[in-house]
Every structure is written in C-alpha cells, then in structure tokens.
Design a protein around this motif. Structure first.
Motif, PDB file in Angstrom:
ATOM      1  N   TYR A  17       0.831  -1.206   0.000  1.00 32.99           N
ATOM      2  CA  TYR A  17       0.000   0.000   0.000  1.00 32.99           C
ATOM      3  C   TYR A  17       0.865   1.256   0.000  1.00 32.99           C
ATOM      4  O   TYR A  17       0.629   2.201  -0.754  1.00 32.99           O
ATOM      5  CB  TYR A  17      -0.878  -0.026   1.269  1.00 32.99           C
ATOM      6  CG  TYR A  17      -2.172   0.743   1.200  1.00 32.99           C
ATOM      7  CD1 TYR A  17      -2.207   2.048   0.711  1.00 32.99           C
ATOM      8  CD2 TYR A  17      -3.360   0.183   1.675  1.00 32.99           C
ATOM      9  CE1 TYR A  17      -3.394   2.760   0.679  1.00 32.99           C
ATOM     10  CE2 TYR A  17      -4.550   0.895   1.649  1.00 32.99           C
ATOM     11  CZ  TYR A  17      -4.567   2.180   1.155  1.00 32.99           C
ATOM     12  OH  TYR A  17      -5.745   2.883   1.130  1.00 32.99           O
ATOM     13  N   GLU A  18       1.912   1.265   0.822  1.00 36.00           N
ATOM     14  CA  GLU A  18       2.718   2.486   1.013  1.00 36.00           C
ATOM     15  C   GLU A  18       3.577   2.829  -0.201  1.00 36.00           C
ATOM     16  O   GLU A  18       4.052   3.943  -0.343  1.00 36.00           O
ATOM     17  CB  GLU A  18       3.674   2.349   2.202  1.00 36.00           C
ATOM     18  CG  GLU A  18       3.068   1.957   3.522  1.00 36.00           C
ATOM     19  CD  GLU A  18       2.704   0.488   3.573  1.00 36.00           C
ATOM     20  OE1 GLU A  18       1.819   0.142   4.359  1.00 36.00           O
ATOM     21  OE2 GLU A  18       3.276  -0.313   2.801  1.00 36.00           O
ATOM     22  N   HIS A  19       3.779   1.862  -1.083  1.00 37.30           N
ATOM     23  CA  HIS A  19       4.646   2.070  -2.245  1.00 37.30           C
ATOM     24  C   HIS A  19       4.073   3.154  -3.164  1.00 37.30           C
ATOM     25  O   HIS A  19       2.855   3.329  -3.223  1.00 37.30           O
ATOM     26  CB  HIS A  19       4.761   0.736  -2.998  1.00 37.30           C
ATOM     27  CG  HIS A  19       5.837   0.727  -4.043  1.00 37.30           C
ATOM     28  ND1 HIS A  19       5.632   1.196  -5.320  1.00 37.30           N
ATOM     29  CD2 HIS A  19       7.124   0.310  -3.987  1.00 37.30           C
ATOM     30  CE1 HIS A  19       6.754   1.060  -6.016  1.00 37.30           C
ATOM     31  NE2 HIS A  19       7.674   0.520  -5.225  1.00 37.30           N
ATOM     32  N   ALA A  20       4.965   3.847  -3.890  1.00 43.04           N
ATOM     33  CA  ALA A  20       4.503   4.908  -4.792  1.00 43.04           C
ATOM     34  C   ALA A  20       3.525   4.355  -5.834  1.00 43.04           C
ATOM     35  O   ALA A  20       2.636   5.065  -6.311  1.00 43.04           O
ATOM     36  CB  ALA A  20       5.691   5.564  -5.484  1.00 43.04           C
ATOM     37  N   LEU A  21       3.685   3.076  -6.203  1.00 43.38           N
ATOM     38  CA  LEU A  21       2.759   2.465  -7.164  1.00 43.38           C
ATOM     39  C   LEU A  21       1.663   1.665  -6.468  1.00 43.38           C
ATOM     40  O   LEU A  21       0.857   1.004  -7.113  1.00 43.38           O
ATOM     41  CB  LEU A  21       3.524   1.553  -8.127  1.00 43.38           C
ATOM     42  CG  LEU A  21       4.518   2.275  -9.051  1.00 43.38           C
ATOM     43  CD1 LEU A  21       5.283   1.267  -9.894  1.00 43.38           C
ATOM     44  CD2 LEU A  21       3.791   3.268  -9.958  1.00 43.38           C
ATOM     45  N   GLY A  22       1.635   1.699  -5.146  1.00 47.29           N
ATOM     46  CA  GLY A  22       0.607   0.973  -4.391  1.00 47.29           C
ATOM     47  C   GLY A  22      -0.725   1.702  -4.452  1.00 47.29           C
ATOM     48  O   GLY A  22      -0.864   2.731  -5.128  1.00 47.29           O
ATOM     49  N   HIS A  23      -1.717   1.153  -3.740  1.00 50.72           N
ATOM     50  CA  HIS A  23      -3.051   1.740  -3.734  1.00 50.72           C
ATOM     51  C   HIS A  23      -2.997   3.176  -3.198  1.00 50.72           C
ATOM     52  O   HIS A  23      -2.314   3.446  -2.224  1.00 50.72           O
ATOM     53  CB  HIS A  23      -3.969   0.863  -2.889  1.00 50.72           C
ATOM     54  CG  HIS A  23      -5.396   1.319  -2.899  1.00 50.72           C
ATOM     55  ND1 HIS A  23      -6.036   1.738  -4.052  1.00 50.72           N
ATOM     56  CD2 HIS A  23      -6.303   1.432  -1.909  1.00 50.72           C
ATOM     57  CE1 HIS A  23      -7.279   2.079  -3.751  1.00 50.72           C
ATOM     58  NE2 HIS A  23      -7.463   1.912  -2.463  1.00 50.72           N
ATOM     59  N   ARG A  24      -3.741   4.064  -3.840  1.00 53.95           N
ATOM     60  CA  ARG A  24      -3.752   5.500  -3.515  1.00 53.95           C
ATOM     61  C   ARG A  24      -2.389   6.156  -3.748  1.00 53.95           C
ATOM     62  O   ARG A  24      -2.076   7.180  -3.154  1.00 53.95           O
ATOM     63  CB  ARG A  24      -4.230   5.757  -2.080  1.00 53.95           C
ATOM     64  CG  ARG A  24      -5.717   5.507  -1.925  1.00 53.95           C
ATOM     65  CD  ARG A  24      -6.219   5.904  -0.570  1.00 53.95           C
ATOM     66  NE  ARG A  24      -7.675   5.805  -0.495  1.00 53.95           N
ATOM     67  CZ  ARG A  24      -8.381   6.004   0.619  1.00 53.95           C
ATOM     68  NH1 ARG A  24      -7.774   6.302   1.735  1.00 53.95           N
ATOM     69  NH2 ARG A  24      -9.689   5.910   0.591  1.00 53.95           N
ATOM     70  N   GLY A  25      -1.603   5.533  -4.602  1.00 52.13           N
ATOM     71  CA  GLY A  25      -0.293   6.091  -4.942  1.00 52.13           C
ATOM     72  C   GLY A  25      -0.348   6.898  -6.229  1.00 52.13           C
ATOM     73  O   GLY A  25      -1.236   7.739  -6.421  1.00 52.13           O
ATOM     74  N   PHE A  26       0.544   6.579  -7.159  1.00 53.97           N
ATOM     75  CA  PHE A  26       0.720   7.397  -8.360  1.00 53.97           C
ATOM     76  C   PHE A  26      -0.575   7.686  -9.127  1.00 53.97           C
ATOM     77  O   PHE A  26      -0.800   8.809  -9.588  1.00 53.97           O
ATOM     78  CB  PHE A  26       1.740   6.734  -9.293  1.00 53.97           C
ATOM     79  CG  PHE A  26       1.946   7.504 -10.561  1.00 53.97           C
ATOM     80  CD1 PHE A  26       2.482   8.786 -10.530  1.00 53.97           C
ATOM     81  CD2 PHE A  26       1.583   6.969 -11.782  1.00 53.97           C
ATOM     82  CE1 PHE A  26       2.649   9.526 -11.687  1.00 53.97           C
ATOM     83  CE2 PHE A  26       1.753   7.697 -12.952  1.00 53.97           C
ATOM     84  CZ  PHE A  26       2.281   8.974 -12.908  1.00 53.97           C
ATOM     85  N   THR A  27      -1.440   6.666  -9.286  1.00 55.65           N
ATOM     86  CA  THR A  27      -2.658   6.909 -10.084  1.00 55.65           C
ATOM     87  C   THR A  27      -3.599   7.910  -9.408  1.00 55.65           C
ATOM     88  O   THR A  27      -4.556   8.369 -10.019  1.00 55.65           O
ATOM     89  CB  THR A  27      -3.458   5.613 -10.344  1.00 55.65           C
ATOM     90  OG1 THR A  27      -3.794   5.048  -9.083  1.00 55.65           O
ATOM     91  CG2 THR A  27      -2.663   4.621 -11.171  1.00 55.65           C
ATOM     92  N   HIS A  28      -3.341   8.232  -8.141  1.00 57.07           N
ATOM     93  CA  HIS A  28      -4.156   9.216  -7.433  1.00 57.07           C
ATOM     94  C   HIS A  28      -3.462  10.583  -7.374  1.00 57.07           C
ATOM     95  O   HIS A  28      -3.938  11.489  -6.703  1.00 57.07           O
ATOM     96  CB  HIS A  28      -4.443   8.741  -6.004  1.00 57.07           C
ATOM     97  CG  HIS A  28      -5.395   7.577  -5.926  1.00 57.07           C
ATOM     98  ND1 HIS A  28      -5.170   6.391  -6.572  1.00 57.07           N
ATOM     99  CD2 HIS A  28      -6.579   7.421  -5.263  1.00 57.07           C
ATOM    100  CE1 HIS A  28      -6.179   5.560  -6.319  1.00 57.07           C
ATOM    101  NE2 HIS A  28      -7.047   6.160  -5.527  1.00 57.07           N
ATOM    102  N   SER A  29      -2.327  10.703  -8.085  1.00 54.09           N
ATOM    103  CA  SER A  29      -1.536  11.935  -7.960  1.00 54.09           C
ATOM    104  C   SER A  29      -1.994  13.007  -8.952  1.00 54.09           C
ATOM    105  O   SER A  29      -2.707  12.731  -9.926  1.00 54.09           O
ATOM    106  CB  SER A  29      -0.061  11.626  -8.212  1.00 54.09           C
ATOM    107  OG  SER A  29       0.136  11.311  -9.584  1.00 54.09           O
ATOM    108  N   ILE A  30      -1.530  14.212  -8.691  1.00 53.25           N
ATOM    109  CA  ILE A  30      -1.840  15.332  -9.580  1.00 53.25           C
ATOM    110  C   ILE A  30      -1.171  15.113 -10.946  1.00 53.25           C
ATOM    111  O   ILE A  30      -1.762  15.365 -11.990  1.00 53.25           O
ATOM    112  CB  ILE A  30      -1.335  16.654  -8.947  1.00 53.25           C
ATOM    113  CG1 ILE A  30      -2.071  16.901  -7.631  1.00 53.25           C
ATOM    114  CG2 ILE A  30      -1.544  17.828  -9.893  1.00 53.25           C
ATOM    115  CD1 ILE A  30      -1.500  18.035  -6.805  1.00 53.25           C
ATOM    116  N   LEU A  31       0.055  14.587 -10.913  1.00 52.11           N
ATOM    117  CA  LEU A  31       0.768  14.350 -12.169  1.00 52.11           C
ATOM    118  C   LEU A  31       0.018  13.338 -13.043  1.00 52.11           C
ATOM    119  O   LEU A  31      -0.116  13.519 -14.250  1.00 52.11           O
ATOM    120  CB  LEU A  31       2.199  13.855 -11.892  1.00 52.11           C
ATOM    121  CG  LEU A  31       3.029  13.650 -13.156  1.00 52.11           C
ATOM    122  CD1 LEU A  31       3.310  14.989 -13.830  1.00 52.11           C
ATOM    123  CD2 LEU A  31       4.349  12.936 -12.860  1.00 52.11           C
TER     124      LEU A  31
END
Ligand SMILES: [Zn+2]
Length: 174
Positions: free
Chosen positions: A50-64
């Motif tokens: 979960y905590e990983h940048a590609l984990g849940h609520r990670g990159f796909t939830h980012s502004i970028l």
C-alpha cells in the motif's frame, strides 16, 4: 476509495458544470476517469505494498497522473475541443484522490508522487470508506457507504447543478 458510484457522480457533475455543448464521449470519459485511479488495487495482486509509490492511492491518485491522463485523452478523443476536454478530464481524475482524502479509512493519498511519496488526508473526513471488492460491498458496510456518499457527494453535486441552472435561467431572462 469512495465507491465507484460516489466517484462517478462527481465526474457527471464536473462535466455538466463545464461542458455546455454536450460533447460526445466527454461525459463517459469523465465518469471513467473518476474510477480509473482505483485500478491500482491490482498492485495488491502483484505484491506491491500500500505504502509504495505504485501501491493503492499512490501514483494513479496523484496530480501528475491526472495531468498525463487528461493530456492523453485531449490528444486522442478531444482534439476538436481541447480546452474543455483537458479541464473536465483533469478535474474528474483528480477528484478521485480528493474524495479519497476525505474518507474515513485506508491510508492517505499520494497527491505529489513521484516528487514526494507522503500520503495525505484532509482534516475533514466525512465520507465512509468503501470496502475493496464487490462481495464486501453488498453488505451493511456497503449501505452505510452509499448513505454517506449520498449525503456528502450526491446531494451537494445536484444542489450545485440546480443552482447553476437557476442562475442561467435567471440570466437568460434579462
Ligand atoms: Zn482511490
């Protein structure tokens, strides 16, 4: 996540608010974009924590990610109405993370990944977190989620749309 219903309603609201031309595909693309970020639950299957940048609520939830995705759709589906497409899709995609940051559970949202891997919540979190997976959704928990989303998402979205309609009717009479 909020549930896919909660997210989708926001995509609907954003499109109706910004797009006066009833652009073809835009509404569908916007609603899809509000749900897309949660494809990252697949990360669990690949053993990404979960905590990983590609984990849940990670990159796909980012502004970028919202920016890249909206740029992609603008250049593919929205070539004729670039400005409306990029605004609606960017806001719809980002709205997903914003709603997640207002839910009662899970870990925070990585808005600034890959620049900053911290996870964020808003100070005010009224929306009940939705269970992951369909089976658990059809339960008392699921009902509570729908009720809280109705109060904090559906009602506000439709109030805003109604207010806009009244304002427009009023202005057009002048
Ligand atoms: Zn999410």
């Amino acid at each position: 996540m909020a549930s896919i219903f909660g997210h989708g309603v926001v995509g609907y609201g954003i499109t109706k608010l910004i797009d006066n031309n009833d652009l073809k595909w835009l509404l569908l693309a916007a609603v899809f974009s509000t749900i897309l970020p949660d494809l990252d639950v697949l990360a669990f299957h690949f053993g990404i924590p979960y905590e990983h940048a590609l984990g849940h609520r990670g990159f796909t939830h980012s502004i970028l990610f919202a920016f890249i995705w909206s740029l992609f759709l603008m250049l593919t589906l929205g070539r004729k109405n670039k400005t409306i497409w990029i605004f609606v899709i960017f806001l719809s995609t980002l709205s997903h993370g914003l709603l997640d940051a207002m839910t009662t559970g899970g870990k925070g949202v990585g808005f600034f990944i890959p620049f900053d891997n911290s996870r964020y919540f808003f100070p005010c979190r009224p929306i009940k977190v939705s269970p992951i997976g369909v089976e658990r959704f059809f339960s008392e928990w699921g009902l509570k989620v729908l009720f809280s989303e109705f109060k904090y998402i559906v009602v506000p979205v439709f109030l805003i749309l109604a207010a806009r309609k009244l304002l427009r009717n009023h202005l057009s009479k002048k």
